[in-house]
Structures are given as structure tokens and as C-alpha cells.
Design an enzyme around this catalytic site. Structure first.
Site, mmCIF file in Angstrom:
data_model
loop_
_atom_site.group_PDB
_atom_site.id
_atom_site.type_symbol
_atom_site.label_atom_id
_atom_site.label_comp_id
_atom_site.label_asym_id
_atom_site.label_seq_id
_atom_site.Cartn_x
_atom_site.Cartn_y
_atom_site.Cartn_z
ATOM 1 N N LYS A 75 -82.210 -97.605 14.989
ATOM 2 C CA LYS A 75 -82.755 -96.550 14.125
ATOM 3 C C LYS A 75 -83.484 -95.531 14.985
ATOM 4 O O LYS A 75 -84.114 -95.896 15.991
ATOM 5 C CB LYS A 75 -83.706 -97.197 13.112
ATOM 6 C CG LYS A 75 -84.289 -96.259 12.074
ATOM 7 C CD LYS A 75 -85.123 -97.063 11.069
ATOM 8 C CE LYS A 75 -85.735 -96.191 9.993
ATOM 9 N NZ LYS A 75 -86.507 -96.986 8.997
ATOM 10 N N SER A 150 -85.296 -96.394 4.149
ATOM 11 C CA SER A 150 -85.098 -95.279 5.054
ATOM 12 C C SER A 150 -84.080 -95.557 6.164
ATOM 13 O O SER A 150 -83.590 -94.605 6.782
ATOM 14 C CB SER A 150 -86.437 -94.912 5.689
ATOM 15 O OG SER A 150 -86.923 -95.974 6.478
ATOM 16 N N SER A 174 -87.408 -100.713 3.668
ATOM 17 C CA SER A 174 -86.406 -99.853 4.314
ATOM 18 C C SER A 174 -85.295 -100.564 5.058
ATOM 19 O O SER A 174 -84.372 -99.914 5.527
ATOM 20 C CB SER A 174 -87.087 -98.903 5.286
ATOM 21 O OG SER A 174 -87.598 -97.821 4.578
HETATM 22 N N1 GLN Z 1 -89.185 -96.431 0.465
HETATM 23 C C1 GLN Z 1 -90.440 -96.768 1.067
HETATM 24 C C2 GLN Z 1 -91.175 -95.512 1.466
HETATM 25 O O1 GLN Z 1 -90.638 -94.486 1.299
HETATM 26 C C3 GLN Z 1 -90.239 -97.687 2.214
HETATM 27 C C4 GLN Z 1 -90.058 -97.011 3.507
HETATM 28 C C5 GLN Z 1 -89.939 -97.974 4.641
HETATM 29 O O2 GLN Z 1 -89.869 -99.191 4.442
HETATM 30 N N2 GLN Z 1 -89.977 -97.418 5.839
HETATM 31 O O3 GLN Z 1 -92.272 -95.570 1.917
#
Ligand code: GLN
Length: 467
Positions: A75, A150, A174
Site C-alpha cells: 500500500k 482504504s 481498511s
Molecule cells: N474507513 C475508515 C476510515 O475512513 C477506516 C480507515 C482505515 O482503516 N484506514 O477511517
């Protein structure tokens, strides 16, 4: 050469005469052929082929590591020395990392090849990959939908069969939510089990790095290589890493959260699928009890107060002076900060910095930040109490299957994507999403298993044998 999906298929290909350089060329070619997915922000052909040549040499000498032949994507918030890293943000465009994350070093030392960096939501903030400054990602399981976020690019790179595995980061879901949307295995370790050194921080008390893979064995193998203490990250635990044997775990006591079956907004096919698992688990002699989630409706708000507070502090370092983008039109220091950040950050990141700054401001600190910390503690204590009665918790990863880009525009509706995933981050527990479901709309979906902190061995064993 045909593509291989799992580590064991890669090893078979090597045994049949393929070289690691062949496998690397195949992965790079597959990434090119799937450019329409926008899963990769950059491929690393030179360093990948150089590493492949070294591993081929070690295979000849009989000194190759356990990940020889394994192709991995990372990532775009994980640092790799002398490679660009941007957290999918304009503010870091053009920035090259001077050092490697501990996970990258451990994977390379085990002879994996890192083929490129994957697209994601900017600074890992989002649930659909639509917040990337470099465009969205298509879900290989259904290209009319998002891959989740994400870590959407990492999920897509695995789901499309480009790489054997990809690293993501999971702050509130994410890794697990995109795994659910793309039909891959996604694992978040116990907080402190895998080093965060070299992970661009979003919310430091939640963030963990973990893998996407095609099966549980490969997730467990990567876990074993990446886990353990690291002098560079004082939040890593010194507890020795239990060996992951993947032996059958025997008869287990499993708690199922009622809300995962009954909550409004749950897709009925997801519920029916969960019920099928529950009946089968009972028939196999496991004890399955339906229990209530501790403070479910408080979990997402608590997460968003604390994660934005931490993000507002972590992202203060992107000031136009030290890293990446610096405004060309700014005059003087104050304006350099202001304009560089105004131009460099996207709307969701700005929203989170504003929210986080607000909840930490002196007039509101007690009402929001301090209170959310207390609620986090209560959620953790109750979840830990549940895990005294049960070996594992089981439920949906997400309420629904993947959705079309642009279909969720309200930020709060998007935040509710995390309803079943944030508990593991609020409490530090390890959790895994397994791709057992297929909806009549043609899209895959996952189920989630959660275990006690540092009980990954049991989590992987149950994931492999019970599902
Ligand atoms: N969807 C969550 C957020 O937007 C989780 C993001 C993540 O785990 N990096 O914060």
C-alpha cells in the site's frame, strides 16, 4: 507463463523450472494488462527484477528464504527505501522514502519480491478508495463497483491475481472491508503485534499493517514473518510470537453478535449466509451463542472522534517545509504552511483535520476527546469480558456487498461502512475477513472472525478449518 495465485502454486512453478525472474515478469505483465483497475500507483520493475535475480541465485545455492517466488504489492503508505511513497496524496507527490518499513525489510529478508505500490484512500481515510488523489480503483470482482477502502488497490491487486499477496493498513477496517468487497482474505493483527515503523501514521493507537491473500495459509505465513518486537516501534509487544501451526482448533465456543443478524440495513442474503454458518458450526459440535455487541451505536462515533484527533496531530508534519508539495505562490512561512496544506490535502483529509482539531480544542476536549477515550475503555473491557466466555467472535465484515462509485455521498453514511470492523481497532483485537459469501448480485462478501489479543494462532486455525 500462467499466473499463480497462492504461495504453494508459486513454489510448484519454481519446482517445475520457472525462475523467480519469470514470476516477477508475469506479475509485472499482469499489472500492466490490468491498468484499467488503477490498482497500482507505480510498479517497481528494476528493484523487483534485481531482487528476483538475487533470490534465483540463492535458490541455486539452497539458501533461499521462505518467501522465494512470492510476489507482493505494498500500500502506498508503507515506506520502501529509495522508492516513492505518497499516501495517495498530492502533498507527498514526488517524495522518496530514505528508509524501509520494518515489514518491508522482513519480507525482503525472507526473499519476497515487492512489485509496486498500490492506490488507496488519501492517508488511508475512506472506505471506497474514492478519496485517492490519483483516481478510484475498480473492483476486479465487479468492475462497476468500488473495491472498498482504504486499502482498495492492495485488495484489487490480489483479487485480480496480479500478486500473491499485498500489504494494507487497517485503522478502522481498511483491510477487512476491501477484502470482503473483493473476495480476498484480509487480516488485521493484534495492535502491537506487527511493527508500524515506516507506516505513514493516520491514527497511531489504531493503525496496524496486515496482508491480503488468496487463502488463510498465506496470511498466516506472512504474519509469522512480519510479527514480533521491533526496536523502532515502542508500541510493539515483547510477547513472543506463538507459532502458527494451523492445526484443527477442536471444539470452540463462538459468540455471534446479534446486531450482525438483525440490524437495520443488513443485506438479507448476508444474514442468511451467516445463519447457514451458525447452523453448520453447531452441527459440527461447536457452541454458538448469540450475544449483544457492547455499545454498537457508540463504536463508530468513538472511533471517528479519536481517529480524527490522532490524525490532526499526525498530519501536522506535512507543512510544505519538510516533505513533498510546497506552494509556489506562498510568501513567508505562515503562508507556506497554509497554502501548501490547502493545495496538498484533499477534502476528506481536511474534514478529518478540522474534526480532530475541534475535538482536541481546549473548550471541547473534555466533552469529546476525553469522553471518547472513556467510552473506548468501556467498549474494550466489555469485549474482553465476552472473550472470556468465548474463544472467538463471528459475524459479518460489512452489512452489504460492494457499491457503485459515487453512490455514497454523505460522509456519515460512508463512516457507517465501518460499523462491524472498528471494534477490533478500538480494542486491539486481531480479526480476519474470509471470502465465504457470494451474493445473487454476483458480488462476493466476507465473514469476520475476531479473537483475543495475541491469539492469532487460534484465529488462523479456526479460519482455515471451520470456514
Ligand atoms: N474507513 C475508515 C476510515 O475512513 C477506516 C480507515 C482505515 O482503516 N484506514 O477511517
Amino acid at each position: 507463463m500462467s499466473t499463480t495465485k497462492t504461495f504453494s502454486e508459486a513454489r510448484t512453478a519454481l519446482a517445475q523450472g520457472a525462475t523467480v525472474q519469470d514470476l516477477t515478469a508475469t506479475a509485472l505483465g499482469a499489472a500492466e494488462a490490468n491498468r484499467n483497475l488503477n490498482a497500482f500507483l507505480e510498479l517497481f520493475p528494476e528493484s523487483a527484477q534485481a531482487q528476483a535475480a538475487r533470490v534465483d541465485e540463492r535458490l541455486k545455492n539452497g539458501t533461499a528464504g521462505p518467501l522465494a517466488g512470492v510476489m507482493i504489492a505494498i500500500k502506498d503508505n508503507i515506506c520502501y527505501q529509495d522508492h516513492k511513497v505518497s499516501a495517495a496524496s498530492r502533498i507527498l507527490e514526488g517524495y522518496t522514502s530514505p528508509y524501509s518499513a520494518t515489514v518491508v525489510e522482513r519480507l525482503l529478508a525472507a526473499d519476497a519480491v515487492i512489485v509496486g505500490r498500490t492506490n488507496c484512500d488519501e492517508f488511508a481515510m475512506g472506505s471506497s478508495n474514492e478519496n485517492s488523489a490519483f483516481g478510484g480503483v475498480k473492483n476486479p470482482a465487479d468492475t462497476s463497483t468500488v473495491p472498498g477502502g482504504s486499502s482498495g488497490g492492495s485488495a484489487a491487486a490480489v483479487a485480480a491475481g496480479i500478486v500473491h499477496a499485498a500489504l494494507g493498513s487497517d485503522t478502522g477496517g481498511s483491510i477487512r472491508q476491501p477484502a470482503s468487497f473483493t473476495g480476498t482474505v484480509g487480516f488485521k493483527p493484534t495492535y502491537g503485534r506487527i511493527s508500524r515503523y515506516g507506516l505513514i501514521a493516520f491514527a497511531s493507537s489504531f493503525d496496524q499493517i496486515g496482508p491480503f491473500t488468496h487463502n488463510v495459509d498465506d496470511a498466516a505465513a506472512l504474519f509469522a514473518i512480519m510479527a514480533g518486537p521491533d526496536a523502532h516501534d515502542s508500541t510493539t509487544s515483547r510477547k513472543p510470537v506463538e507459532p502458527v501451526t494451523l492445526q484443527h482448533p477442536g471444539k470452540l465456543r463462538i459468540g455471534v453478535y446479534r446486531e450482525g443478524l438483525e440490524r437495520e440495513g443488513m443485506d438479507p442474503e448476508v444474514v442468511a449466509h451467516l445463519q447457514g454458518h451458525i447452523e453448520r458450526l453447531r452441527a459440527d459440535g461447536h457452541t454458538v451463542e448469540i450475544i449483544d455487541v457492547p455499545l454498537l451505536d457508540h463504536q463508530v462515533p468513538t472511533y471517528y472522534i479519536l481517529a480524527t484527533a490522532e490524525a490532526s496531530s499526525n498530519l501536522a508534519r506535512f507543512d510544505g517545509i519538510r516533505y513533498g508539495h510546497r506552494s509556489k505562490s506562498a510568501q513567508g512561512v505562515d503562508e507556506t504552511y497554509r497554502l501548501s496544506r490547502t493545495e496538498g490535502f484533499g477534502p476528506e483529509v481536511k474534514r478529518r483535520i478540522l474534526l480532530g482539531t475541534f475535538v482536541l480544542s481546549s473548550g471541547y476536549y473534555d466533552a469529546y476527546y476525553a469522553r471518547a477515550q472513556k467510552v473506548r475503555r468501556i467498549i474494550r473491557d466489555r469485549a474482553m469480558a465476552d472473550l472470556e466466555r468465548f474463544d472467538l467472535l463471528f459475524g459479518p465484515t460489512c452489512p452489504t456487498t460492494a457499491f457503485a462509485p459515487g453512490s455514497i455521498t454523505d460522509p456519515v453514511a460512508m463512516y457507517l461502512q465501518d460499523i462491524f470492523t472498528v471494534q477490533a481497532n478500538l480494542t486491539g483485537m486481531p480479526a480476519i475477513s474470509l471470502p465465504t459469501g457470494m451474493h445473487s448480485n454476483g458480488r462476493p462478501f466476507g465473514v469476520q472472525l475476531t479473537a483475543r489479543p495475541f491469539d492469532e494462532a487460534r484465529l488462523f486455525a479456526a479460519a482455515k478449518h471451520l470456514f
